[in-house]
Write a protein that holds these residues in place. Structure first.
Motif, PDB file in Angstrom:
ATOM      1  N   LEU A  90      67.124 126.251  89.512  1.00 57.97           N
ATOM      2  CA  LEU A  90      67.294 125.291  90.602  1.00 57.97           C
ATOM      3  C   LEU A  90      68.741 124.807  90.673  1.00 57.97           C
ATOM      4  CD1 LEU A  90      66.308 123.356  92.812  1.00 57.97           C
ATOM      5  CD2 LEU A  90      65.540 121.803  90.995  1.00 57.97           C
TER       6      LEU A  90
ATOM      7  N   SER B  66      65.068 125.349  82.229  1.00 59.88           N
ATOM      8  CA  SER B  66      65.537 125.512  83.608  1.00 59.88           C
ATOM      9  C   SER B  66      64.369 125.731  84.561  1.00 59.88           C
ATOM     10  CB  SER B  66      66.523 126.678  83.717  1.00 59.88           C
ATOM     11  OG  SER B  66      65.917 127.900  83.377  1.00 59.88           O
ATOM     12  N   THR B  67      64.329 124.918  85.600  1.00 58.41           N
ATOM     13  CA  THR B  67      63.342 125.071  86.660  1.00 58.41           C
ATOM     14  C   THR B  67      63.760 126.235  87.553  1.00 58.41           C
ATOM     15  OG1 THR B  67      62.856 122.711  86.643  1.00 58.41           O
ATOM     16  CG2 THR B  67      62.285 123.925  88.639  1.00 58.41           C
TER      17      THR B  67
ATOM     18  N   GLY C 117      68.771 120.409  88.045  1.00 58.52           N
ATOM     19  CA  GLY C 117      67.531 121.174  87.992  1.00 58.52           C
ATOM     20  C   GLY C 117      67.111 121.583  86.600  1.00 58.52           C
TER      21      GLY C 117
ATOM     22  N   ALA D  63      70.812 123.982  94.004  1.00 57.78           N
ATOM     23  CA  ALA D  63      70.446 122.608  94.379  1.00 57.78           C
ATOM     24  C   ALA D  63      71.432 121.999  95.366  1.00 57.78           C
ATOM     25  CB  ALA D  63      70.332 121.736  93.131  1.00 57.78           C
TER      26      ALA D  63
END
Length: 320
Positions: free
Chosen positions: A204, A122-123, A286, A208
């Motif tokens: 993100l 995961s970003t 993301g 997002a």
């Protein structure tokens, strides 16, 4: 001697092999420990859809929120170890909570759960509502220094990656913020949107849609990597040198689940990460597909637990 051991070996292996051949006998359950609509829940539903092709049965996603995912984890640990119940194991659950003083967990994940596979990286991002007065990470930190203990950050719960990410920012930037825990990222994002909380450092995928819709702004990526499609967004580490946090979403089974059944689930997860449509759905939310088999996933858990434990001890961080 070999002849004497063969019947015993067969007696041990045949039930496990039979269980794997007959698995699944019914739709299996994927338990999630965070609020519906957040990245955690989205990941479960993406996997459930994709794994159907490998398992031949569509898994049912069930949400059991609370205790940083441990309500769901405890239910999984109490379930029959036959592969029909697995639980999403997040970074916070497996590597932070066990190291965080003051956190009471209903199970010991190292003792009660068996790693199956990692699924997605995961970003992480630092986000604010669109009309926030804070335009940059530097501006946010300047405001925090000017008014110590007044700016707030949301998290997905005590011991979550978003909690420790905020705590690490405090530690490295030498500011004092107020932690506001929620039962998952989704309700925390809603409070940031409403202006009741100043910021959130989270996946993100949790923000997002709101960022693309103009309701929220990214102050920066927090994982040191970033992602295509968000031009002009820098890194928290540009302002706070050395700062980088990341997370992942993997899956675990109750301890005692037969190895062939674990392997069947691992195959389903691997196939999901290789499926172009599934990969695209993860990237849109993301996330980066990241398959790790049981052995490699166990190594990741151990390494990240040591790293987060060092951060906790260095900052003398405790559960609130």
């Amino acid at each position: 001697m070999r002849k004497r051991w063969l019947p015993l070996l067969a007696a041990c292996l045949l039930p496990a092999l039979a269980a794997a051949q007959g698995f699944p006998e019914r739709p299996p359950r994927i338990l999630g420990g965070f609020a519906a609509g957040g990245t955690s829940d989205i990941v479960n539903r993406i996997l459930a859809e994709s794994a159907t092709q490998t398992l031949g049965q569509r898994p049912v996603v069930e949400v059991r929120t609370g205790a940083n995912g441990f309500i769901a984890a405890a239910e999984a640990a109490r379930s029959a170890p036959d592969g029909h119940t697995i639980v999403q194991c997040s970074t916070g659950m497996l590597t932070i909570s066990p190291e965080l003083p003051g956190v009471q967990t209903p199970i010991d994940p190292a003792r009660d759960l068996l790693p199956i596979a990692n699924f997605a990286h995961s970003t992480q991002v630092m986000a604010v509502t669109a009309n926030s007065p804070h335009q940059t990470v530097a501006g946010f930190l300047d405001a925090a220094r000017a008014r110590p203990g007044t700016l707030t950050y949301a998290s997905a719960g005590i011991g979550s990656v978003s909690h420790l990410s905020g705590a690490r920012l405090e530690q490295m930037a030498r500011v004092r913020l107020v932690h506001v825990p929620f039962r998952g990222a989704a309700p925390g994002v809603l409070d940031v949107l409403a202006g009741r909380v100043d910021t959130i450092i989270t996946n993100l995928g949790d923000v997002a849609q709101q960022v693309r819709g103009g309701e929220m702004r990214l102050l920066a990526f927090a994982d040191g990597i970033g992602m295509d499609g968000f031009s002009g967004v820098g890194q928290v580490g540009d302002t706070v040198p050395g700062y980088a946090v990341s997370g992942w979403f993997g899956y675990c089974a109750p301890r005692g689940t037969p190895e062939p059944v674990v392997a069947r689930w691992a195959d389903a997860i691997r196939a999901a990460t290789e499926d172009p449509a599934t990969r695209q759905r993860l990237l849109q939310n993301g996330l980066v597909p990241r398959f790790e088999d049981p052995a490699r996933f166990s190594q990741t858990i151990a390494a990240d637990r040591a790293a987060w434990g060092a951060v906790i001890r260095s900052g003398n961080i405790r559960a609130e």
